[in-house]
Structures are given as structure tokens and as C-alpha cells.
Scaffold this active site. Structure first.
Site, PDB file in Angstrom:
ATOM      1  N   THR A  70       0.821  -1.219   0.000  1.00  0.00           N
ATOM      2  CA  THR A  70       0.000   0.000   0.000  1.00  0.00           C
ATOM      3  C   THR A  70       0.858   1.273   0.000  1.00  0.00           C
ATOM      4  O   THR A  70       2.053   1.234   0.215  1.00  0.00           O
ATOM      5  CB  THR A  70      -0.928   0.017   1.232  1.00  0.00           C
ATOM      6  OG1 THR A  70      -0.154  -0.314   2.377  1.00  0.00           O
ATOM      7  CG2 THR A  70      -2.039  -0.993   1.080  1.00  0.00           C
ATOM      8  N   SER A 121       1.083   8.700   4.958  1.00  0.00           N
ATOM      9  CA  SER A 121       0.448   8.637   3.645  1.00  0.00           C
ATOM     10  C   SER A 121       1.514   9.047   2.641  1.00  0.00           C
ATOM     11  O   SER A 121       1.997  10.171   2.671  1.00  0.00           O
ATOM     12  CB  SER A 121      -0.737   9.587   3.597  1.00  0.00           C
ATOM     13  OG  SER A 121      -1.240   9.626   2.299  1.00  0.00           O
ATOM     14  N   ARG A 122       1.895   8.111   1.780  1.00  0.00           N
ATOM     15  CA  ARG A 122       3.053   8.385   0.918  1.00  0.00           C
ATOM     16  C   ARG A 122       2.734   9.265  -0.270  1.00  0.00           C
ATOM     17  O   ARG A 122       3.603   9.913  -0.794  1.00  0.00           O
ATOM     18  CB  ARG A 122       3.653   7.063   0.432  1.00  0.00           C
ATOM     19  CG  ARG A 122       4.328   6.329   1.550  1.00  0.00           C
ATOM     20  CD  ARG A 122       5.040   5.095   1.068  1.00  0.00           C
ATOM     21  NE  ARG A 122       5.308   4.248   2.221  1.00  0.00           N
ATOM     22  CZ  ARG A 122       5.047   2.964   2.289  1.00  0.00           C
ATOM     23  NH1 ARG A 122       4.505   2.354   1.249  1.00  0.00           N
ATOM     24  NH2 ARG A 122       5.313   2.281   3.366  1.00  0.00           N
ATOM     25  N   VAL A 123       1.496   9.260  -0.740  1.00  0.00           N
ATOM     26  CA  VAL A 123       1.185  10.052  -1.929  1.00  0.00           C
ATOM     27  C   VAL A 123       0.076  11.067  -1.703  1.00  0.00           C
ATOM     28  O   VAL A 123      -0.093  11.981  -2.503  1.00  0.00           O
ATOM     29  CB  VAL A 123       0.791   9.151  -3.128  1.00  0.00           C
ATOM     30  CG1 VAL A 123       1.956   8.338  -3.602  1.00  0.00           C
ATOM     31  CG2 VAL A 123      -0.377   8.262  -2.800  1.00  0.00           C
TER      32      VAL A 123
END
Lengths: 130, 510
Positions: B347, B373-375
Site C-alpha cells: 500500500t 500517507s506516501r502520496v
């Protein structure tokens, strides 16, 4: 019955040894089966069962079971056999039988392929479609 | 009447046609929803196998002389020696707008007693995810309505954000809150006739859950008016492992229809731990070799191919998106177990929920340090970025100071101020369940916290003050809230207006 990997492997190699020019050799099958029983290796039953299954599937692959509602005459039998050999491009032995449940038409089974031209099958399809 | 006759004549003409070849097999073994079939030499992987009487299976194992198939539905009617045939079809489920508001099972059959599902399109359950050419990066936000998530762990449309935590830490609630917020926003845009707003449709996939839980979730969604925008796909604990294994893939197919048709959809997989367990059962009965924790070797691929189907498509490919929120249940907070590590690595970030926080009354019990949250930050509304940019850091600093402050009583004024501010931030982020907060109100509240407007309010009174301020902003300053929502950024003029509004509220607050 759980069959070990080794037993399966032995049975498969014995099956390969039973072929002559890619076709099952009846005499070789007999020799292998009797030789195996005499030698009594470990897991004899498992090996024999797997071997028997492979041989049976190969026989079924080269045998057509033709069922019809009424008995077919010689000419018809010959015609069906010739057509099957043309489709499969190999000799196919045909076994003919009578099955009144088909009502009419012919049902041919070669290995796991089935051509069902019987009236019973068509009625079933019609019933499902309606 | 003439039409019916014509139809029957067509059927008869069809039945008269030449004999077609069929590929058949014989059932040799049957048990635990899995059949071993001899024959079926032409069977394809994942092809539907017809056992007659409307019973179907899916070919999963293609061996030398046998085919291993999992049975959909009642497998007790299948007997050894029975004949079955290939169909040339892959398992498909109905998709489309007709499914919204419905509760269906893994093969799209209705479970809610509201009659047949209205759909004329079928999508295959297993589908290759969109390729790199069709995709674009995440740029639009998913407003969850949960302040802690929208401010610190923003989610974008097309993202895969994992919700992970122990049992009863509020994992499902985060998903349900998000669905309720989407329904609220969709309805508001519909009522306002806002054509620029892209509605986000939701799919809730319940895997291996108690049926009472599924009913509870459905009731909550109905009570909050979220069902018209939601599909519930249920494969309860009473369903076969096969149905549980297929459920998320069927849900993804339903979501992909929205994506392929230029719309946005959100899918919640609740939960993938139980899905992995169902797949382990199917694999073991199929006698596939087992690996770590007895899961089969392809359990990673199982989840990666599922979650890869969540994507944001480019303008050329229709501009649709499918956002996935998979849920994983950990045992005693162990994130290093097999399935949690797999899904964490697949994810684009995770929301980590902690039992300790939950029992301290911090709900949602989001562990800010471990959640990421990476993006999503690329998709965060600018106004939110302006007010929440420093909050994550401030909270981390607060936790560090709070731990340090336990050992000493003499603290300098600056440290004390930081601690007091931290306590208020924690308090502001507490939120009751099923009560999403609109993004413009979140911006107003967070701006007020960041600018010290809550500093003189006692911590135990803060929730009350916050609620009153929310009411004040929505009922007395609707123009200001609309401006924030429209402009999506805090200009100097808007900040001045917000300051005036908050100051006015503080004067009246007792």
C-alpha cells in the site's frame, strides 16, 4: 489414498517406457505390470494405481465411445470411425453402444471431448434457454 | 404474443444447429468446497466449470491428469463420478449503477430481498490492473471527514491506504465514516447542482465477518443516508472459503466499472487478514505447498494483484479512479507478522490504530508517529496544508516532551506552552464515530488551534468549545465556509475574515 511424489515419478517413468512410437504397447504394459508385482518395490500399490490411471487415460484418449438411441449399421459405424480419425489424425478405436435415453441422434466421447448430437441433449439445452 | 413465439422459434433454430464439441471431466474427489476432476483437458486457469443444476466451480489447479476446482455455492450436491464441463467463460459479476444501494454476495446475487440486481454489464472478477501508460499520479483528495486523517494522513483518489490495528480499535469505523462523508458530500453537490464535483461512490466488502456485524454496518449506512451511493458486498463467516476468497476481487470489479466509465469509486476491504485465511484454507485443501504461517507462496501476489487494481487513470483513459482502503487486523499490535508486512509494503501508506490510545479515550486511536500517507499530500486541499502543515511535527514534539516532563516538575514557560498546545491538539482531533466534519470546518478549527484561540480554554472544556465553534461557523458564517470550500486556499483576506469570526465567537463563548 495419498500417493507420494516418488511413487508418482516412478509410475510416470514406467508409463513412458510402455510407449512405442508414442503409442501404448500392450505387451510392454503387461510386462511392466507383472514385473512390478514380482519385484514388489516400496509403495507398490500406489505405483500400480498411478500407472493404471495413466494407462487408462491414454486408452480413453484413443478410444471413441459412440452411443446411439438405436443400433447403428456397419456403414454408419465405419463412417463415424473414419471421421474421428480424420479429426484426431491418429488411429481411434471405436466402441459402439445403445442408449435409449438419448431418444435420437448420437453421442461420441473421446477422452474428455464430447460431441453430443442426441435429441436428449438438445432438449436439455432448449429447456435451459427457455 | 407474436414476440414470444418468435423467441421460441429462435431458440428452436439455435438448438437445431450443428453439434458442438464439449470438454468434460468426471469428479473424482469432493470435499471442503474443492473438487478434483479427471479429464477437462481443455480447461483454462480460472475458467468456470459447469456441474449442472446451476452449480459452478472455478478451475484453480491445472495438473497433468486432474483439475482442482473450487465450488461456488452449495457443494454438497456434487457427487463423486458426476460429469462436469468447461464453459469457456471466466467468472464475472454484474456491475453498474444498478448495484448502488444493494447488498450482494461474491457473485453479485442480491442478499437484501429487494429483487434482482438491475445490471446488463458483466465484468470479470480477475482482471489485470491498468498499466503504466493509462495511469496518472494522485491529485484529488478523498475527504474522510475524520480530522486526524484529513489533516495529517491525507488520502488521494486512486491511493491504497491501509487501515491497520488490533481488534476493536475502530478500523471499520474509519471506513464507515469515510463512506458517510462521501454520501454527505455527494448529496450536497447534487442538491446544489454542482457539476464540477466528482461524486465518489463506495463499495464496502465484508470478508469473513459475523452476519450481525454486516447488518449493523448496513443499518448505520442506511440511517445516515449513505446507501444510495454505496454497494455492500458480503461474504460472511458462514459463507464458504471460496466465496470469501472471491469477495474482494468481485468488489474490485464493481469498482473498476466506475473507474472505467470516468467516475470515482472507493473500496473498503474489511478485512484482508480474514481474506488471507480463506485463501490459505482453499490452497491447503487444493494441496498446494504451504510456506510461512502455512500461507501459500502466492499470498503476496494475491493481495498485490488485488490492490494494484486501485488506480487513478489519465485524462485519455477516462480520468476515473479507484481508491482502496484495505483493513488488516493485527494480533497484540504485531505489525511484523506475515500478512501485515505484506500489505504494508504493497500500500501507499497506513493508518495505524493503537489499543492504548483507544482506551485512553483518544478516538479515533490513530498513532500519528506510525501512520503515514506516501502520496496523499499531493492531493491535500491547500487550505488544509496551510493550517495542518506543522501539526504532525508539533504532535510528535508534544509526545516527546510529555514523556520527558514526567520526570521533572520545573519546566520553562516555552516547554509548558508547547505541552499545553499539544494537549489541545490531541483534544481537537478526538471525534465521535459516524460524525464526519466538513473540510471547511476542519480548516477553521485547526486554524483556531494553531493561532492559539483555544489556549485559554481548559482542556476538559475544549470539546464543548470546539462543538460550539463548529456550530457557529456553519450556522452563522456560512458565506465564509463556502468561500474556503470554493477557493480551497487561505488568502490573506480569508485569514482576516476567519480571524474576525473566531474572535467574535470567543467573545460570546462562556
Amino acid at each position: 489414498m495419498k500417493i507420494s511424489k516418488e511413487a508418482r515419478h516412478i509410475a510416470r517413468s514406467l508409463y513412458r517406457d510402455s510407449l512405442t512410437d508414442g503409442r501404448l504397447d500392450e505387451s510392454k504394459v503387461r510386462t511392466i505390470a507383472s514385473g512390478l508385482t514380482a519385484a514388489k518395490p516400496r509403495e507398490l500399490i500406489a505405483i500400480l494405481k498411478t500407472y493404471e490411471r495413466l494407462v487408462r487415460l491414454e486408452i480413453e484418449r484413443n478410444t471413441a465411445r459412440v452411443e446411439s438411441a438405436v443400433a447403428l449399421d456397419g456403414a454408419m459405424q465405419q463412417q463415424i470411425t473414419a471421421q474421428l480419425q480424420q479429426i484426431y489424425r491418429r488411429p481411434i478405436a471405436a466402441e459402439f453402444g445403445v442408449n435409449p435415453e438419448l431418444i435420437g441422434g448420437v453421442r461420441v466421447r473421446v477422452g474428455s471431448d464430447v460431441w453430443d448430437g442426441s435429441v436428449a441433449h438438445r432438449l436439455r439445452e432448449l429447456g435451459a434457454a427457455l | 404474443m407474436a414476440n414470444i413465439l418468435q423467441e421460441i422459434e429462435q431458440q428452436i433454430a439455435g438448438a437445431k444447429r450443428g453439434v458442438a464439441k464439449q470438454n468434460v471431466g468426471v469428479v473424482r474427489e469432493i470435499g471442503d468446497g474443492v473438487a478434483k476432476i479427471e479429464g477437462l483437458t481443455d480447461a483454462m486457469l480460472n475458467e468456470m466449470i459447469d456441474f449442472g443444476n446451476d452449480i459452478y466451480g472455478i478451475a484453480l489447479n491445472l495438473e497433468e491428469t486432474e483439475v482442482g476446482a473450487i465450488i461456488l455455492g452449495e457443494y454438497t450436491h456434487i457427487k463423486e463420478g458426476m460429469e462436469c464441463r468447461t464453459t469457456g467463460r471466466l467468472l464475472s459479476v454484474p456491475v453498474g449503477m444498478g448495484l448502488l444501494g444493494r447488498v450482494v454476495n461474491s457473485i453479485g446475487m442480491p442478499l437484501d430481498g429487494k429483487g434482482p440486481v438491475k445490471s446488463d454489464t458483466l465484468y470479470p472478477v480477475e482482471k489485470i490492473a491498468p498499466g503504466i501508460i493509462k495511469r496518472r499520479s494522485v491529485s484529488q483528495p478523498v475527504q474522510t471527514g475524520i480530522m486526524a486523517v484529513d489533516a495529517m494522513i491525507p488520502i488521494g483518489r486512486g491511493q491504497r491506504e491501509l487501515i491497520i490495528g488490533d481488534r476493536s480499535t475502530g478500523k471499520t469505523t474509519i471506513g464507515i465514516d469515510t463512506i458517510i462523508n462521501q454520501a454527505r458530500m455527494n448529496r450536497a453537490a447534487e442538491q446544489a447542482g454542482d457539476k464540477s464535483y466528482r461524486p465518489l461512490y463506495c463499495i464496502y466488502v465484508a470478508i469473513g465477518q459475523k452476519q450481525s456485524n454486516i447488518v449493523r454496518v448496513t443499518n448505520v449506512l442506511e440511517e445516515h443516508g449513505a446507501m444510495p451511493y454505496t454497494i455492500v458486498l458480503a461474504a460472511s463467516a458462514a459463507d464458504t472459503a471460496t466465496n470469501q476468497y472471491l469477495a474482494p476481487f468481485a468488489g474490485a470489479a464493481m469498482g473498476e466499472w466506475f473507474m472505467d466509465n470516468g467516475m470515482d469509486a472507493l473500496i473498503i476491504f474489511d478485512d484482508l487478514s480474514k481474506h488471507a485465511v480463506a485463501y490459505r484454507q482453499v490452497s491447503l485443501v487444493l494441496r498446494r505447498p504451504s510456506g510461512r504461517e502455512a500461507y501459500p507462496g502466492d499470498v503476496f501476489y494475491l493481495h498485490s494483484r488485488l490492490l494494484e487494481r486501485a488506480a487513478r487513470l489519465s485524462e485519455k483513459a477516462g480520468n476515473g479512479s479507484l481508491t482502496a482502503l484495505p483493513i488488516i487486523e493485527t494480533q497484540l499490535g504485531d505489525v511484523s507478522a506475515y500478512i501485515p508486512t505484506n500489505v504494508i509494503s504493497i500500500t501507499d501508506g497506513q493508518i495505524y490504530l493503537e489499543t492504548d490510545l483507544f482506551y485512553q479515550g483518544i478516538r479515533p486511536a490513530i498513532s500519528v508517529g506510525l501512520s503515514v500517507s506516501r502520496v496523499g499530500s499531493a492531493a491535500q486541499v491547500k487550505a488544509m496544508k496551510q493550517v495542518a502543515g506543522r501539526i504532525k511535527g508539533d504532535l510528535a514534539q508534544f509526545r516527546e516532551l510529555a514523556a520527558f516532563a514526567q520526570f521533572g516538575s520545573d519546566l520553562d514557560a516555552k516547554t509548558q506552552a508547547q505541552l499545553e498546545r499539544g494537549k489541545r491538539i490531541v483534544e481537537v482531533f478526538k471525534q465521535p464515530q459516524y460524525n464526519p466534519v466538513p473540510i471547511e470546518v476542519q480548516v477553521g478549527l485547526l486554524w483556531a488551534v494553531q493561532n492559539g484561540f483555544f489556549d485559554d480554554v481548559a482542556v476538559d472544556k475544549l470539546k464543548d468549545c470546539q462543538a460550539q465553534m463548529s456550530d457557529y461557523l456553519t450556522s452563522r458564517k456560512p458565506e465564509l465556509m463556502t468561500k474556503i470550500l470554493k477557493e480551497k486556499a487561505l488568502s490573506d483576506a480569508l485569514v482576516a475574515e476567519l480571524k474576525a469570526a473566531v474572535t467574535e465567537f470567543k467573545q460570546t463563548y462562556r
